[in-house]
Motif scaffolding. Structure first.
Motif, mmCIF file in Angstrom:
data_model
loop_
_atom_site.group_PDB
_atom_site.id
_atom_site.type_symbol
_atom_site.label_atom_id
_atom_site.label_comp_id
_atom_site.label_asym_id
_atom_site.label_seq_id
_atom_site.Cartn_x
_atom_site.Cartn_y
_atom_site.Cartn_z
ATOM 1 N N UNK A 1 2.482 -6.617 2.691
ATOM 2 C CA UNK A 1 3.354 -5.810 3.550
ATOM 3 C C UNK A 1 2.433 -5.055 4.505
ATOM 4 N N UNK A 2 2.609 -5.225 5.797
ATOM 5 C CA UNK A 2 1.744 -4.571 6.772
ATOM 6 C C UNK A 2 2.567 -4.207 7.999
ATOM 7 N N UNK A 3 1.953 -3.451 8.868
ATOM 8 C CA UNK A 3 2.707 -2.921 9.986
ATOM 9 C C UNK A 3 2.203 -3.523 11.301
ATOM 10 N N UNK B 1 0.828 -1.224 0.000
ATOM 11 C CA UNK B 1 0.000 0.000 0.000
ATOM 12 C C UNK B 1 0.851 1.257 0.000
ATOM 13 N N UNK B 2 0.387 2.278 -0.730
ATOM 14 C CA UNK B 2 0.935 3.615 -0.509
ATOM 15 C C UNK B 2 0.132 4.188 0.643
ATOM 16 N N UNK B 3 0.799 4.604 1.683
ATOM 17 C CA UNK B 3 0.061 5.205 2.799
ATOM 18 C C UNK B 3 0.093 6.717 2.572
ATOM 19 N N UNK B 4 -1.022 7.244 2.068
ATOM 20 C CA UNK B 4 -1.044 8.667 1.728
ATOM 21 C C UNK B 4 -1.138 9.519 2.990
ATOM 22 N N UNK B 5 -0.984 10.832 2.812
ATOM 23 C CA UNK B 5 -0.739 11.726 3.951
ATOM 24 C C UNK B 5 -1.721 11.562 5.114
ATOM 25 N N UNK B 6 -3.022 11.555 4.803
ATOM 26 C CA UNK B 6 -4.013 11.506 5.888
ATOM 27 C C UNK B 6 -3.850 10.205 6.670
ATOM 28 N N UNK B 7 -3.653 9.098 5.899
ATOM 29 C CA UNK B 7 -3.530 7.811 6.573
ATOM 30 C C UNK B 7 -2.209 7.681 7.307
ATOM 31 N N UNK B 8 -1.167 8.300 6.733
ATOM 32 C CA UNK B 8 0.135 8.266 7.423
ATOM 33 C C UNK B 8 0.004 8.968 8.766
#
Ligand code: HAM
Length: 452
Positions: free
Chosen positions: A122-124, A9-16
């Protein structure tokens, strides 16, 4: 045009921003319980991962990213944090320090799964590991901490499921009972379960395909095969959770997907909305044999792992951890006060007191609107009159108390609030450890001016 690799995933700004707010929150919570951070490499020796997770686990059989590096070494991208952390504990002889070690970690994990919502390649994860403890009280404390995280994040409808896999003797007896039970029912089980029957019959209970079949539902329960010691330890875990008001259910089918677990295991699950799939947000348990099996001393361990993307998915957008918040909002009345406050703003920030002032606001209404948007805990306000007197009005937005301070007292007052300086009764005086002169009502000479 290139696209991202499947399951990433691209984690875009809001989600980051959401993820980093959750990470900061989790760090704060586990900090209170005494955990320290450890960072371990993403690249692992393949053998470490295969040996710790177990050759019969789905992770090793189907999901690891294994490859040979240019030097011909077999490398695996870590699918979870426990084995790499325990490897680091052994390699760095951390077990020679004061035990138990209480460690936390976060970072990316990699599993070659079929991607879907909440299931990525890929996950955190955010995880904790307690090393060097055999006490079932610690199992319960770790479960309490996981449950507290859900409570503080105001997550509704989470279910804490616990079970015990018992000690070695209990597990062996139980495995034999399962073999006896399943041996003439193999034709009705899925292909994977047929293999699990030979390699590790406990795994059959964790099967997603056969999960709701009659055969699985009627399978023998571990509780009937527990040794007296295992029974007593599980009782302690349950009693402690009851004492701490942690609602839980005992799920006798809960065995977890990794082979290293012994005795207590648990998961925190959000049941499917409208009949949808339920999601496991956190999973963990005790693993007393892992350190020894990886070449270290015999030490009991317990821990858990949270999936951060899954956690972020269920946390309401409106909770406090996502909101911007500052300690002080400076509100000048008039141009002179504005110039004066620019300096004050800088002084507060230099002392580590997070503060804001709206340079654009044209009237009080706009200043207060900015204070609300910033969730300011204190409003510091002054106009010409206060400037002349060298004072400031400070309003605590939480208690609604107001004090008038001499300007020179403000920084100390705010530092007391952020806990950097000596204890304060909140009156704004600098006591230097002396009793506050204004404890019983403010006397005439009190320097905090609250009595004026
Ligand atoms: P786990 O249950 O395999 O345990 O993973 C922990 C959490 O990671 C899961 O509950 C889930 O929220 C998240 N997770 C797992 N796979 C995925 C995926 N493909 N995509 C998104 N999220 C995922 C462990 O990893 C153990 N190391 C936990 C532990 C620590 N046990 C003892 N200490």
């Amino acid at each position: 045009m290139y696209s991202k690799v499947k399951g990433t995933n691209d984690v875009l700004m809001e989600n980051a921003k959401r993820l980093s707010s959750i990470e900061a929150f989790l760090k704060r919570v586990v900090g209170v319980y005494g955990y320290e951070e450890i960072r371990v490499p993403i690249l692992s020796q393949t053998e470490l991962i295969h040996r710790s997770s177990g050759d019969t686990s789905d992770i090793v059989k189907k999901e690891t990213f294994d490859f040979e590096d240019r030097g011909g070494r077999m490398i695996t991208l870590r699918p979870e944090g426990t084995a790499p952390v325990i490897r680091a504990v052994i390699e760095n002889k951390l077990y020679t320090r004061q035990l138990p070690l209480k460690l936390f970690y976060m970072g990316d994990m990699f599993r070659y799964e079929r991607p879907q919502k909440g299931r990525y390649r890929e996950f955190s994860q955010f995880g904790v590991e307690v090393v060097g403890t055999n006490s079932p009280y610690m199992d319960a404390e770790v479960i309490l901490m996981a449950s507290t995280i859900f409570k503080l994040l105001q997550v509704k409808k989470y279910v804490v499921k616990i079970n015990t896999l018992g000690d070695k003797e209990s597990r062996e007896n139980y495995k034999n009972a399962l073999k006896e039970y399943f041996k003439d029912k193999l034709d009705s089980l899925c292909e994977d379960c047929k293999e699990r029957f030979n390699t590790n019959p406990l795994r059959i209970l964790d099967c997603k395909v056969d999960a709701n079949s009659e055969i699985l539902l009627n399978a023998p329960k571990i509780q009937d095969y527990l040794s007296e010691k295992s029974k007593a330890e599980f009782e302690i875990v349950k009693k402690y959770l009851e004492l701490m008001n942690v609602p839980f259910v005992v799920d006798t089918k809960l065995v977890r997907g990794l082979d290293y677990y012994t005795s207590t295991v648990f998961e925190v699950v959000i049941d499917g909305v409208d009949g949808g799939q339920s999601a496991t947000i956190c999973g963990g348990g005790r693993y007393d044999d892992l350190i020894k099996s990886l070449g270290g001393p015999e030490l009991g361990c317990v821990g858990f792992g949270f999936g951060l993307e899954r956690l972020a998915d269920i946390v309401d957008d409106n909770i406090d951890i996502y909101k911007k918040s500052v300690l002080c909002q400076l509100i000048p009345i008039g141009d002179d006060a504005k110039v004066h406050f620019v300096k004050l703003l800088n002084e507060l920030r230099l002392q580590g007191v997070d503060s804001e002032m709206d340079y654009e606001a044209k009237n009080l209404k706009q200043h207060f609107k900015a204070a609300d948007a910033n969730n300011a805990k204190f409003i510091i306000i002054a106009g010409d009159e206060e400037l002349k007197a060298g004072t400031l009005n400070v309003k605590n937005k939480i208690t609604n108390e107001e004090v008038t301070l001499h300007e020179g007292q403000l920084i100390r007052y705010m530092m007391q609030v952020v806990g950097e300086s000596e204890e304060s009764c909140g009156c704004g005086c600098h006591h230097d450890g002396e009793e506050c002169c204004c404890e019983d009502g403010h006397d005439e000479d009190c320097c905090c001016h609250k009595h004026e």
